[in-house]
Design a protein around this motif. Structure first.
Motif, PDB file in Angstrom:
ATOM      1  N   ALA A  33       6.177  13.870  -0.670  1.00  0.00           N
ATOM      2  CA  ALA A  33       6.683  13.445   0.739  1.00  0.00           C
ATOM      3  C   ALA A  33       5.782  13.129   1.781  1.00  0.00           C
ATOM      4  O   ALA A  33       5.787  12.203   2.592  1.00  0.00           O
ATOM      5  CB  ALA A  33       7.634  14.753   1.164  1.00  0.00           C
ATOM      6  N   GLU A  34       4.224  13.627   1.832  1.00  0.00           N
ATOM      7  CA  GLU A  34       3.473  13.359   2.457  1.00  0.00           C
ATOM      8  C   GLU A  34       3.085  12.019   2.253  1.00  0.00           C
ATOM      9  O   GLU A  34       2.452  11.132   3.176  1.00  0.00           O
ATOM     10  CB  GLU A  34       2.272  14.435   2.417  1.00  0.00           C
ATOM     11  N   ALA A  35       2.784  11.510   0.923  1.00  0.00           N
ATOM     12  CA  ALA A  35       2.374  10.190   0.776  1.00  0.00           C
ATOM     13  C   ALA A  35       3.213   9.212   1.061  1.00  0.00           C
ATOM     14  O   ALA A  35       2.604   8.017   1.651  1.00  0.00           O
ATOM     15  CB  ALA A  35       2.019  10.020  -0.900  1.00  0.00           C
ATOM     16  N   ARG A  36       4.524   9.433   0.905  1.00  0.00           N
ATOM     17  CA  ARG A  36       5.556   8.439   1.392  1.00  0.00           C
ATOM     18  C   ARG A  36       5.730   8.162   2.724  1.00  0.00           C
ATOM     19  O   ARG A  36       5.825   7.272   3.612  1.00  0.00           O
ATOM     20  CB  ARG A  36       6.922   8.917   0.764  1.00  0.00           C
ATOM     21  N   THR A  37       5.475   9.345   3.576  1.00  0.00           N
ATOM     22  CA  THR A  37       5.426   9.492   5.065  1.00  0.00           C
ATOM     23  C   THR A  37       4.283   8.833   5.702  1.00  0.00           C
ATOM     24  O   THR A  37       4.272   7.840   6.407  1.00  0.00           O
ATOM     25  CB  THR A  37       5.670  10.947   5.508  1.00  0.00           C
ATOM     26  N   ALA A  38       3.131   9.056   5.129  1.00  0.00           N
ATOM     27  CA  ALA A  38       1.985   8.095   5.531  1.00  0.00           C
ATOM     28  C   ALA A  38       1.905   6.592   5.313  1.00  0.00           C
ATOM     29  O   ALA A  38       1.814   6.049   6.026  1.00  0.00           O
ATOM     30  CB  ALA A  38       0.766   8.699   4.641  1.00  0.00           C
ATOM     31  N   ALA A  39       2.565   6.267   4.215  1.00  0.00           N
ATOM     32  CA  ALA A  39       2.985   4.838   4.193  1.00  0.00           C
ATOM     33  C   ALA A  39       3.886   4.370   4.901  1.00  0.00           C
ATOM     34  O   ALA A  39       3.563   3.298   5.661  1.00  0.00           O
ATOM     35  CB  ALA A  39       3.264   4.571   2.428  1.00  0.00           C
ATOM     36  N   ASP A  40       4.821   5.027   5.320  1.00  0.00           N
ATOM     37  CA  ASP A  40       5.727   4.516   6.396  1.00  0.00           C
ATOM     38  C   ASP A  40       5.245   4.521   7.687  1.00  0.00           C
ATOM     39  O   ASP A  40       5.218   3.541   8.366  1.00  0.00           O
ATOM     40  CB  ASP A  40       6.908   5.732   6.415  1.00  0.00           C
ATOM     41  N   LEU A  41       4.391   5.603   7.987  1.00  0.00           N
ATOM     42  CA  LEU A  41       3.394   5.554   9.387  1.00  0.00           C
ATOM     43  C   LEU A  41       2.551   4.308   9.544  1.00  0.00           C
ATOM     44  O   LEU A  41       2.343   3.720  10.477  1.00  0.00           O
ATOM     45  CB  LEU A  41       3.135   6.870   9.496  1.00  0.00           C
ATOM     46  N   ALA A  42       2.026   3.906   8.408  1.00  0.00           N
ATOM     47  CA  ALA A  42       0.868   2.891   8.386  1.00  0.00           C
ATOM     48  C   ALA A  42       1.608   1.759   8.519  1.00  0.00           C
ATOM     49  O   ALA A  42       0.991   0.784   8.788  1.00  0.00           O
ATOM     50  CB  ALA A  42       0.187   3.033   7.062  1.00  0.00           C
ATOM     51  N   GLY A  43       2.938   1.484   8.319  1.00  0.00           N
ATOM     52  CA  GLY A  43       3.657   0.162   8.275  1.00  0.00           C
ATOM     53  C   GLY A  43       2.927  -0.926   7.490  1.00  0.00           C
ATOM     54  O   GLY A  43       2.690  -0.789   6.386  1.00  0.00           O
ATOM     55  N   GLU A  44       3.093  -2.020   8.311  1.00  0.00           N
ATOM     56  CA  GLU A  44       2.161  -3.302   7.434  1.00  0.00           C
ATOM     57  C   GLU A  44       1.057  -2.980   6.886  1.00  0.00           C
ATOM     58  O   GLU A  44       0.712  -3.686   5.800  1.00  0.00           O
ATOM     59  CB  GLU A  44       2.273  -4.262   8.531  1.00  0.00           C
ATOM     60  N   LYS A  45       0.175  -2.188   7.350  1.00  0.00           N
ATOM     61  CA  LYS A  45      -1.139  -1.914   6.888  1.00  0.00           C
ATOM     62  C   LYS A  45      -1.100  -1.438   5.412  1.00  0.00           C
ATOM     63  O   LYS A  45      -2.150  -1.491   4.627  1.00  0.00           O
ATOM     64  CB  LYS A  45      -1.975  -0.981   7.836  1.00  0.00           C
ATOM     65  N   ALA A  46       0.089  -0.699   5.136  1.00  0.00           N
ATOM     66  CA  ALA A  46       0.047  -0.087   3.870  1.00  0.00           C
ATOM     67  C   ALA A  46       0.872  -0.906   2.931  1.00  0.00           C
ATOM     68  O   ALA A  46       1.313  -0.494   1.728  1.00  0.00           O
ATOM     69  CB  ALA A  46       0.550   1.454   4.117  1.00  0.00           C
ATOM     70  N   ARG A  47       1.474  -2.086   3.336  1.00  0.00           N
ATOM     71  CA  ARG A  47       2.614  -2.571   2.449  1.00  0.00           C
ATOM     72  C   ARG A  47       1.873  -3.285   1.262  1.00  0.00           C
ATOM     73  O   ARG A  47       0.689  -3.519   1.283  1.00  0.00           O
ATOM     74  CB  ARG A  47       3.175  -3.703   3.350  1.00  0.00           C
ATOM     75  N   ALA A  48       2.591  -2.928   0.004  1.00  0.00           N
ATOM     76  CA  ALA A  48       2.085  -3.334  -1.151  1.00  0.00           C
ATOM     77  C   ALA A  48       2.148  -4.866  -1.308  1.00  0.00           C
ATOM     78  O   ALA A  48       2.904  -5.604  -0.642  1.00  0.00           O
ATOM     79  CB  ALA A  48       2.970  -3.096  -2.266  1.00  0.00           C
ATOM     80  N   THR A  49       1.104  -5.517  -1.958  1.00  0.00           N
ATOM     81  CA  THR A  49       1.113  -6.799  -2.158  1.00  0.00           C
ATOM     82  C   THR A  49       0.834  -7.311  -3.537  1.00  0.00           C
ATOM     83  O   THR A  49       0.088  -6.564  -4.279  1.00  0.00           O
ATOM     84  CB  THR A  49      -0.208  -7.672  -1.064  1.00  0.00           C
ATOM     85  N   ARG A  50       1.242  -8.408  -3.928  1.00  0.00           N
ATOM     86  CA  ARG A  50       1.049  -9.051  -5.159  1.00  0.00           C
ATOM     87  C   ARG A  50       0.468 -10.489  -4.959  1.00  0.00           C
ATOM     88  O   ARG A  50       1.682 -11.187  -4.392  1.00  0.00           O
ATOM     89  CB  ARG A  50       2.404  -9.060  -6.057  1.00  0.00           C
ATOM     90  N   THR A  51      -0.519 -10.672  -5.381  1.00  0.00           N
ATOM     91  CA  THR A  51      -0.957 -12.032  -5.114  1.00  0.00           C
ATOM     92  C   THR A  51      -1.415 -12.789  -6.508  1.00  0.00           C
ATOM     93  O   THR A  51      -1.880 -12.008  -7.503  1.00  0.00           O
ATOM     94  CB  THR A  51      -2.326 -12.210  -4.280  1.00  0.00           C
ATOM     95  N   PRO A  52      -1.254 -14.066  -6.606  1.00  0.00           N
ATOM     96  CA  PRO A  52      -1.617 -14.977  -7.874  1.00  0.00           C
ATOM     97  C   PRO A  52      -3.019 -14.402  -8.237  1.00  0.00           C
ATOM     98  O   PRO A  52      -4.052 -14.503  -7.362  1.00  0.00           O
ATOM     99  CB  PRO A  52      -1.466 -15.972  -7.640  1.00  0.00           C
ATOM    100  N   ALA A  53      -3.451 -14.082  -9.474  1.00  0.00           N
ATOM    101  CA  ALA A  53      -4.588 -13.733  -9.866  1.00  0.00           C
ATOM    102  C   ALA A  53      -5.514 -14.897 -10.359  1.00  0.00           C
ATOM    103  O   ALA A  53      -4.871 -15.927 -10.567  1.00  0.00           O
ATOM    104  CB  ALA A  53      -4.845 -12.731 -11.265  1.00  0.00           C
ATOM    105  N   ASP A  54      -6.935 -14.701 -10.151  1.00  0.00           N
ATOM    106  CA  ASP A  54      -7.814 -15.853 -10.283  1.00  0.00           C
ATOM    107  C   ASP A  54      -7.939 -15.809 -11.933  1.00  0.00           C
ATOM    108  O   ASP A  54      -8.795 -14.789 -12.137  1.00  0.00           O
ATOM    109  CB  ASP A  54      -9.030 -16.020  -9.592  1.00  0.00           C
TER     110      ASP A  54
END
Length: 329
Positions: A33-54
């Motif tokens: 719960a703490e980890a999920r709340t921390a991600a919610d509070l961090a907003g865009e800074k904690a958003r997961a990203t997937r980018t094409p690999a080199d």
């Protein structure tokens, strides 16, 4: 190399006494719960990203994944899937790595994607410099005085222990994978060898609706027993620590109980395929059997490699895993 532990008949019946904290479930519920709340509070800074690999790989979709783990800290992974399957909901295999290995160079592990699965391989925070081709995830947390390695980092307080962060990373990765539009969220399997097997057991315990659990030569089960019988690291890190810090024995084992795979296995009911090697001098076979025998799963099996060491079944076991999942699709 001789057999390193009990006879197979003894192993199949082995059920050691493992301490179980009264607040085990609350501890992990609050941690996630703490980890999920921390991600919610961090907003865009904690958003997961997937980018094409080199990568020169052209026949698979290969992505560099960053997702928020413990305390919303960035954790790296590779995400690989077959091309030409647009519009389908793919089953997924999430894999965790062995002790001091990292996610390595993109494309080193592609069998699951070649077999038609989406595949995710998680980096282990702080590790990746002991073998293989490296890791990319830092662990920005300190520790009490500790033996070289990870077993005793934070060993005096379960809230500070290294594996609290790693197991949380694993559960948060499953949270992330469930959101992808090209996967079937009801078919997420977890796997890994050695430490990766131990992380997979914890992940299945923390994410009870995973599809299947497939750990190989699983480490991190029956910590206290493992330290008593193991002849090498990583379990011997704990023995060396206690040889110096004699006054902390009870504290060490009480902390370890929060991360013991046996306690997670008691809570796991999904189909499970384990493997064990009877000549393993790194992870005593009795510790892996302790985790397997504790499983609450009605659908469970263990492959035994009588003449192998810690390498276990390798690709032979992968073929067994592929058959195991295919029978449950």
């Amino acid at each position: 190399m001789p057999l390193t532990d009990m006879s197979l008949a003894q192993l199949r019946a082995f059920s050691p006494t493992v301490r179980e904290p009264a607040d085990f479930d609350d501890f992990w519920r609050e941690t996630l719960a703490e980890a999920r709340t921390a991600a919610d509070l961090a907003g865009e800074k904690a958003r997961a990203t997937r980018t094409p690999a080199d990568t020169p790989i052209t026949e698979l979709i290969v992505e560099d994944l960053t997702f928020p783990g413990f305390n919303a800290e960035p954790v790296k992974a590779w995400a690989i899937r077959p091309k030409g399957r647009e519009g389908e909901k793919l089953p997924v295999v999430v894999e965790f790595n062995g002790y001091n290995g990292g996610r390595g160079i993109v494309g080193e592990r592609a069998l699951w994607a070649l077999a038609g699965y989406a595949y995710v391989f998680m980096d282990t925070r702080g590790q990746g410099s002991g073998w293989g081709t490296g890791g990319d995830t830092s662990d920005p947390h300190g520790s009490n005085a500790a033996v070289s390695g990870w077993m005793t980092r934070g060993i005096l307080d379960p809230k500070q222990h290294f594996y609290r962060r790693v197991f949380t990373d694993a559960a948060r990765l499953i949270d992330e994978v469930r959101t992808w539009d090209f996967i079937d969220p009801t078919r997420i399997a977890v796997t890994g060898g050695s430490q990766g097997g131990g992380i997979a057991i914890a992940a299945a315990g923390l994410s009870p609706d995973v599809w299947a659990l497939m750990p190989d030569v699983a480490f991190l089960c029956a910590w206290e027993h493992g330290t008593d019988v193991a002849v090498s690291d990583p379990y011997q890190e704990l023995a060396r620590y206690l040889a110096v810090h004699r006054e902390h024995t009870e504290t060490v084992w009480n902390t370890a109980a929060y991360f013991d795979g046996v306690n997670f296995a008691k809570r796991i009911t999904v189909p499970a395929l384990f493997s064990v090697a009877l000549m393993d001098d790194v992870v005593p076979p009795s510790t892996t059997f302790a985790g397997f025998n504790a499983l609450a799963s009605a659908d469970k099996a263990i492959e035994v490699y009588a003449y192998n060491g810690h390498e276990g079944g390798q690709t032979y076991q992968w073929l067994k895993q592929a058959e195991f999942l295919a029978a449950r699709r």
